[in-house]
Design a protein around this motif. Structure first.
Motif, PDB file in Angstrom:
ATOM      1  N   VAL A 153       0.856  -1.189   0.000  1.00 21.18           N
ATOM      2  CA  VAL A 153       0.000   0.000   0.000  1.00 21.18           C
ATOM      3  C   VAL A 153       0.890   1.236   0.000  1.00 21.18           C
ATOM      4  CG1 VAL A 153      -1.885   1.194   1.165  1.00 21.18           C
ATOM      5  CG2 VAL A 153      -1.698  -1.286   1.324  1.00 21.18           C
ATOM      6  N   PHE A 154       0.538   2.232  -0.824  1.00 18.47           N
ATOM      7  CA  PHE A 154       1.316   3.476  -0.887  1.00 18.47           C
ATOM      8  C   PHE A 154       0.354   4.624  -1.181  1.00 18.47           C
ATOM      9  CE2 PHE A 154       0.667   2.462  -5.233  1.00 18.47           C
ATOM     10  CZ  PHE A 154       0.903   3.607  -5.995  1.00 18.47           C
ATOM     11  N   ARG A 155       0.880   5.836  -1.141  1.00 15.53           N
ATOM     12  CA  ARG A 155       0.082   7.006  -1.482  1.00 15.53           C
ATOM     13  C   ARG A 155       0.604   7.575  -2.802  1.00 15.53           C
ATOM     14  NH1 ARG A 155      -3.287   9.985   1.712  1.00 15.53           N
ATOM     15  NH2 ARG A 155      -2.395   9.148   3.656  1.00 15.53           N
ATOM     16  N   THR A 156      -0.300   7.799  -3.768  1.00 20.38           N
ATOM     17  CA  THR A 156       0.106   8.306  -5.070  1.00 20.38           C
ATOM     18  C   THR A 156       0.507   9.779  -4.980  1.00 20.38           C
ATOM     19  OG1 THR A 156      -2.121   9.055  -5.697  1.00 20.38           O
ATOM     20  CG2 THR A 156      -1.558   6.744  -6.149  1.00 20.38           C
ATOM     21  N   HIS A 157       1.039  10.312  -6.101  1.00 21.61           N
ATOM     22  CA  HIS A 157       1.420  11.723  -6.130  1.00 21.61           C
ATOM     23  C   HIS A 157       0.211  12.626  -5.893  1.00 21.61           C
ATOM     24  CE1 HIS A 157       5.475  10.779  -7.244  1.00 21.61           C
ATOM     25  NE2 HIS A 157       5.124  10.168  -8.374  1.00 21.61           N
ATOM     26  N   ARG A 158      -0.974  12.123  -6.235  1.00 19.41           N
ATOM     27  CA  ARG A 158      -2.203  12.910  -6.002  1.00 19.41           C
ATOM     28  C   ARG A 158      -2.762  12.708  -4.607  1.00 19.41           C
ATOM     29  NH1 ARG A 158      -5.765  12.580 -11.631  1.00 19.41           N
ATOM     30  NH2 ARG A 158      -4.163  13.501 -13.004  1.00 19.41           N
ATOM     31  N   GLY A 159      -2.071  11.917  -3.799  1.00 22.05           N
ATOM     32  CA  GLY A 159      -2.470  11.751  -2.407  1.00 22.05           C
ATOM     33  C   GLY A 159      -3.468  10.650  -2.141  1.00 22.05           C
ATOM     34  N   GLU A 160      -3.732   9.782  -3.131  1.00 20.83           N
ATOM     35  CA  GLU A 160      -4.728   8.725  -2.935  1.00 20.83           C
ATOM     36  C   GLU A 160      -4.057   7.439  -2.476  1.00 20.83           C
ATOM     37  OE1 GLU A 160      -8.544   6.596  -5.143  1.00 20.83           O
ATOM     38  OE2 GLU A 160      -7.476   8.255  -6.122  1.00 20.83           O
ATOM     39  N   VAL A 161      -4.564   6.901  -1.363  1.00 23.53           N
ATOM     40  CA  VAL A 161      -4.061   5.626  -0.858  1.00 23.53           C
ATOM     41  C   VAL A 161      -4.426   4.527  -1.867  1.00 23.53           C
ATOM     42  CG1 VAL A 161      -4.192   3.936   0.998  1.00 23.53           C
ATOM     43  CG2 VAL A 161      -4.245   6.383   1.532  1.00 23.53           C
ATOM     44  N   SER A 162      -3.429   3.747  -2.273  1.00 20.15           N
ATOM     45  CA  SER A 162      -3.630   2.756  -3.334  1.00 20.15           C
ATOM     46  C   SER A 162      -2.812   1.504  -3.036  1.00 20.15           C
ATOM     47  CB  SER A 162      -3.196   3.331  -4.691  1.00 20.15           C
ATOM     48  OG  SER A 162      -3.865   4.553  -4.973  1.00 20.15           O
ATOM     49  N   VAL A 163      -3.146   0.435  -3.733  1.00 26.27           N
ATOM     50  CA  VAL A 163      -2.378  -0.805  -3.662  1.00 26.27           C
ATOM     51  C   VAL A 163      -1.575  -0.943  -4.953  1.00 26.27           C
ATOM     52  CG1 VAL A 163      -2.467  -3.314  -3.519  1.00 26.27           C
ATOM     53  CG2 VAL A 163      -4.033  -1.944  -2.153  1.00 26.27           C
TER      54      VAL A 163
END
Length: 505
Positions: free
Chosen positions: A123-133
């Motif tokens: 799990v990480f946070r994208t450059h746009r700030g959205e928590v994603s897998v």
């Protein structure tokens, strides 16, 4: 206009047929690759909402496994984004060819919106700030062969939502939320009653005699015994037998069946709560009702002040109390305490354009005035007490007026929510009431009670003074979820079958 609409519907049908065919081709392609398109069990480590809630407290990119349905798919080339929905919510999946590898990434071409998959990755946070897998592994769990409706809310045929509730639940999160709340409400009612010392029991759903309510029953046949039986219309008479037997606080939450019409408040099968408490009365039931409803609202919704159809309603106890006569006097101007006899009541009904049968009595006509003039005004929670004996064959007579009984109904937003009695425990009086009900049946009232000899026999062994309460659980759920129709709180409401035109000449 009609031709344009027909052409649009035909075009949409053709488009759907083509998409179904494409999906079946993808299903075949999955099988050719040795992938089962309807896969095996998948051990998810987290739900979407859990990942979103806990992510900020995780020290590094923690690997998770999620399972859910693809609800959107976007991107091209070497990167693809999926929105994966499970029961708890949604989470974005970031799929990149460098991370997945070419073989796994190529699976994405065979996946559609509606497919169910398993995903594993950190799990990480994208450059746009959205928590994603960040997807490292994809597992196909179930291929969807039908496309989901793109604009479900815009469908004009709202009955399709009820007929295909499974699709309704997939595409409308608020519908899923309603039914989750329904379960929580019923659980909260159980918790409240259990904490009050009530014992939950189960009683028969097929009865020799339909009793406990004024309603038309469904009839079925028992082959082995070769007898007709009635699907229960109420829970009352068996529960009160248990009071006779010494179980002093009992309740049941169960399905009942009434052969009646369908509208926004009625379904032929519905969920009913009935409870009985020895050594209590209708006053005790009023206190229990207002406290239980208020506490259930507080537990499930976090407040006793709710909004129903843009109206603010305060469930905080105590609720207003009025007798039926007081309510009719307030809203119609007619004081039935001053009405001399049945003839005078019938004259009043004619004067006020209320339809009656020639044999209707003063008490019955009072109840019709209540229906016509009062119910719609009872917006805030209100107990209406002291009902005519003619319409309450199972309630105890009022000591101050033998023509009235100790009964109340609770109303919210102009609708009945609860019905309760000081229960009739005099077997002689009860037999006389059943006899009168049988006369009503002979006069054409097919909803009147039948004679129940075994119930009278039970009373002859002695039933303590008892308070009894019934609450339609579907109506309680409607109130607490702001649902305008009972169909919105029943997972599978009764529907007229769709006519198969192919069988007609």
């Amino acid at each position: 206009m009609a031709n344009d609409q027909q052409n649009t519907q035909a075009s949409e049908a053709q488009t759907q047929i083509k998409e179904i065919e494409v999906r079946r081709q993808k299903l075949a392609a999955l099988r050719e690759r040795g992938i089962d398109p309807f896969g095996a069990a998948f051990a998810a480590s987290h739900q979407a909402s859990q990942v979103l809630a806990e992510f900020d407290s995780w020290p590094d990119e923690r690997t998770v496994q999620l399972a859910g349905r693809i609800m959107s798919k976007r991107g091209q080339g070497k990167v693809c984004f999926l929105d994966l929905h499970d029961q708890s919510g949604k989470l974005q999946i970031y799929a990149k060819i460098d991370e997945l590898g070419e073989e796994q990434f190529s699976l994405l071409k065979l996946l559609d919106v509606g497919d169910i998959i398993g995903v594993s990755g950190p799990v990480f946070r994208t450059h746009r700030g959205e928590v994603s897998v960040r997807a490292k592994q994809l597992t196909v769990l179930s291929k969807s062969l039908h496309p989901l409706p793109e604009k479900w809310h815009g469908l004009k045929d709202v009955e399709l939502r009820y007929r295909q509730r499974y699709v309704d639940l997939i595409v409308n999160p608020e519908v899923k939320d309603t039914f989750i709340k329904r379960s929580l409400i019923i659980s909260a009612v159980r918790d409240y009653l259990n904490n009050q010392g009530f014992l939950e029991v189960e009683t028969p759903t097929m009865h020799n005699i339909p009793g406990g309510a004024a309603a038309r029953p469904f009839i079925t046949h028992h082959n082995a015994l070769n007898i007709d039986l009635y699907m229960r219309i109420a829970l009352e008479l068996y529960l009160k037998r248990l009071i006779v037997g010494g179980l002093e606080k009992v309740y049941e939450i169960g399905r009942v069946y009434r052969n009646e019409g369908l509208d926004y408040k009625h379904n032929p099968e519905f969920t009913l709560l009935e409870l009985y408490q020895a050594y209590s009365d209708y006053q005790g039931m009023m206190e229990l009702t207002e406290n239980m409803v208020a506490q259930v609202a507080q537990k499930v919704l976090g407040t006793m002040q709710i909004t129903y159809e843009d109206t603010q309603i305060d469930l905080t106890p105590p609720w207003r109390r009025m007798t039926m006569r007081e309510a009719v006097r307030e809203f119609s101007g007619v004081d039935f305490a001053q009405v001399a006899d049945n003839a005078a009541a019938r004259a009043l009904a004619k004067e006020h354009h209320i339809e009656i049968e020639p044999h209707f009595t003063k008490g019955k006509i009072l109840s019709l005035f209540f229906d016509a003039y009062v119910e719609e005004h009872l917006i805030q929670p209100t107990f209406i007490t002291d009902y005519p004996i003619e319409i309450s064959p199972l309630a105890k007579k009022h000591t101050d007026d033998p023509n009235m009984v100790y009964r109340f109904e609770a109303f919210v937003y102009g609708r009945e929510l609860a019905n309760a009695f000081s229960e009739l425990n005099d077997p002689i009086d009860q037999r006389e009431r059943f006899v009168q009900q049988m006369k009503e049946r002979e006069l054409g009232d097919d909803e009147a009670n039948m004679m129940d000899e075994d119930y009278v026999n039970a009373l002859e062994y002695g039933m303590p003074p008892t308070g009894g309460l019934g609450i339609g659980m579907d109506r309680l759920v409607m109130l607490l979820t702001n649902a305008s129709s009972i169909r919105d709180v029943l997972l599978f409401p009764a529907m007229r079958p769709i006519k198969d035109n192919s069988s007609e000449e």
